[in-house]
Design a protein around this motif. Structure first.
Motif, short mmCIF file in Angstrom:
data_model
loop_
_atom_site.label_atom_id
_atom_site.label_comp_id
_atom_site.label_asym_id
_atom_site.label_seq_id
_atom_site.Cartn_x
_atom_site.Cartn_y
_atom_site.Cartn_z
N UNK A 217 -8.91 11.94 -7.63
CA UNK A 217 -7.46 11.91 -7.84
C UNK A 217 -7.02 10.82 -8.82
N UNK A 218 -7.97 10.14 -9.43
CA UNK A 218 -7.65 9.31 -10.60
C UNK A 218 -7.88 10.23 -11.79
N UNK A 219 -6.82 10.47 -12.52
CA UNK A 219 -6.85 11.51 -13.57
C UNK A 219 -6.36 10.95 -14.90
N UNK A 220 -6.65 11.67 -15.95
CA UNK A 220 -6.12 11.35 -17.27
C UNK A 220 -4.79 12.05 -17.45
N UNK A 221 -3.79 11.29 -17.86
CA UNK A 221 -2.54 11.91 -18.27
C UNK A 221 -1.54 12.25 -17.20
N UNK A 222 -1.26 11.35 -16.26
CA UNK A 222 -0.14 11.57 -15.35
C UNK A 222 1.14 11.42 -16.17
N UNK A 223 1.98 12.45 -16.22
CA UNK A 223 3.22 12.33 -17.00
C UNK A 223 4.08 11.21 -16.43
N UNK A 224 4.60 10.37 -17.32
CA UNK A 224 5.40 9.23 -16.89
C UNK A 224 6.81 9.32 -17.45
N UNK A 225 7.75 8.91 -16.61
CA UNK A 225 9.15 8.82 -17.01
C UNK A 225 9.55 7.35 -16.90
N UNK A 226 10.68 6.96 -17.48
CA UNK A 226 11.07 5.55 -17.47
C UNK A 226 11.14 4.92 -16.07
N UNK A 227 11.47 5.69 -15.05
CA UNK A 227 11.60 5.13 -13.70
C UNK A 227 10.26 4.99 -12.97
N UNK A 228 9.21 5.59 -13.48
CA UNK A 228 7.90 5.55 -12.82
C UNK A 228 7.32 4.14 -12.86
N UNK A 229 6.78 3.70 -11.73
CA UNK A 229 6.19 2.38 -11.62
C UNK A 229 4.70 2.51 -11.37
N UNK B 185 0.86 -1.17 0.00
CA UNK B 185 0.00 0.00 0.00
C UNK B 185 0.90 1.23 0.00
N UNK B 186 0.72 2.10 -1.00
CA UNK B 186 1.61 3.25 -1.17
C UNK B 186 0.83 4.55 -1.22
N UNK B 187 1.50 5.65 -0.87
CA UNK B 187 0.86 6.95 -1.00
C UNK B 187 0.93 7.42 -2.46
N UNK B 188 0.04 8.32 -2.80
CA UNK B 188 0.06 8.92 -4.13
C UNK B 188 -0.74 10.21 -4.07
N UNK B 189 -0.39 11.12 -4.94
CA UNK B 189 -1.20 12.33 -5.11
C UNK B 189 -2.26 12.11 -6.18
N UNK B 190 -1.92 11.27 -7.17
CA UNK B 190 -2.85 10.95 -8.25
C UNK B 190 -2.38 9.66 -8.90
N UNK B 191 -3.29 9.03 -9.65
CA UNK B 191 -2.96 7.85 -10.44
C UNK B 191 -3.60 8.03 -11.81
N UNK B 192 -2.85 7.67 -12.85
CA UNK B 192 -3.35 7.77 -14.22
C UNK B 192 -4.43 6.71 -14.45
N UNK B 193 -5.58 7.15 -14.96
CA UNK B 193 -6.73 6.26 -15.15
C UNK B 193 -6.45 5.13 -16.13
N UNK B 194 -5.59 5.35 -17.10
CA UNK B 194 -5.35 4.34 -18.13
C UNK B 194 -4.19 3.41 -17.78
N UNK B 195 -3.16 3.94 -17.16
CA UNK B 195 -1.92 3.16 -16.99
C UNK B 195 -1.62 2.74 -15.57
N UNK B 196 -2.25 3.38 -14.58
CA UNK B 196 -1.94 3.10 -13.19
C UNK B 196 -0.67 3.77 -12.69
N UNK B 197 -0.03 4.60 -13.51
CA UNK B 197 1.16 5.31 -13.07
C UNK B 197 0.76 6.29 -11.98
N UNK B 198 1.49 6.24 -10.86
CA UNK B 198 1.17 7.12 -9.74
C UNK B 198 2.04 8.35 -9.76
#
Length: 186
Positions: free
Chosen positions: A160-172, A118-131
């Motif tokens: 806080x589930x949003x469209x388009x959380x910017x993702x970088x290669x290290x993001x899980x 269980x992890x904290x997050x400010x938002x999660x991308x609706x399509x990819x799950x990237x936090x």
């Protein structure tokens, strides 16, 4: 929108919540009703602070149920070590004022043995799950150590589930998000 702007918007929205910790009961009860939560013998979680959905009641309920809980200890390199939670008196202020367990450190790889993360997050991308986290990368490093079949859950407020959380290669990504209204699977 870039990560910094999205963070600013969500932090401002959380500051405007009438009771930012009020959603904790609904999230806790929803999670405790899940068989995969009930069966997890070892749960990696975090001790919430500020406007994060509160985890204190969830941790206490799991602990009283007999689940072993490991909580993060922030290392000087911003990676996460882990230690066992052994009740409310087993915590002390750590780096950045975060409450951390005082038990023996288990190492950064201890999270590999968790049956639920269980992890904290400010938002999660609706399509990819990237936090979207706070920007230190601590939880991305921790999530990279978690097996592919282990449920990973971000706790969020509604909206806080949003469209388009910017993702970088290290993001899980996470596999799920728990909100007061229920669980969303990605």
């Amino acid at each position: 929108m870039d990560k910094a702007e999205l963070r600013r918007r969500i932090v401002a929205a959380r500051a405007g919540l009438p009771d930012p910790r009020g959603s904790a009961t609904a999230i806790r009860e929803t999670l405790l009703d899940q068989p995969w939560v009930q069966m997890a013998g070892l749960v990696a979680c975090y001790w919430s602070s500020g406007t994060e959905p509160a985890t204190h009641g969830l941790i206490l309920a799991l602990w009283k149920h007999g689940t072993t809980i490991i909580l993060p200890v922030l290392r000087s390199d911003d990676d996460l070590d882990w230690a066992v939670y052994d009740g409310p008196d087993s915590l002390a202020p750590g780096r950045r004022g975060l409450m951390e367990p005082v038990d023996t450190r288990r190492g950064v790889d201890a999270i590999r043995t968790a049956g639920l993360v269980i992890v904290p997050a400010l938002a999660v991308d609706a399509a990819t799950g990237v936090r979207l986290g706070r920007g230190g990368g601590s939880y991305d490093r921790a999530l990279a150590r978690v097996g592919p079949n282990v449920p990973t859950v971000a706790l969020l407020h509604e909206g806080e589930i949003v469209d388009g959380v910017p993702a970088e290669p290290h993001d899980r990504p996470v596999s799920m998000a728990a909100l007061p209204s229920g669980i969303v699977t990605f």
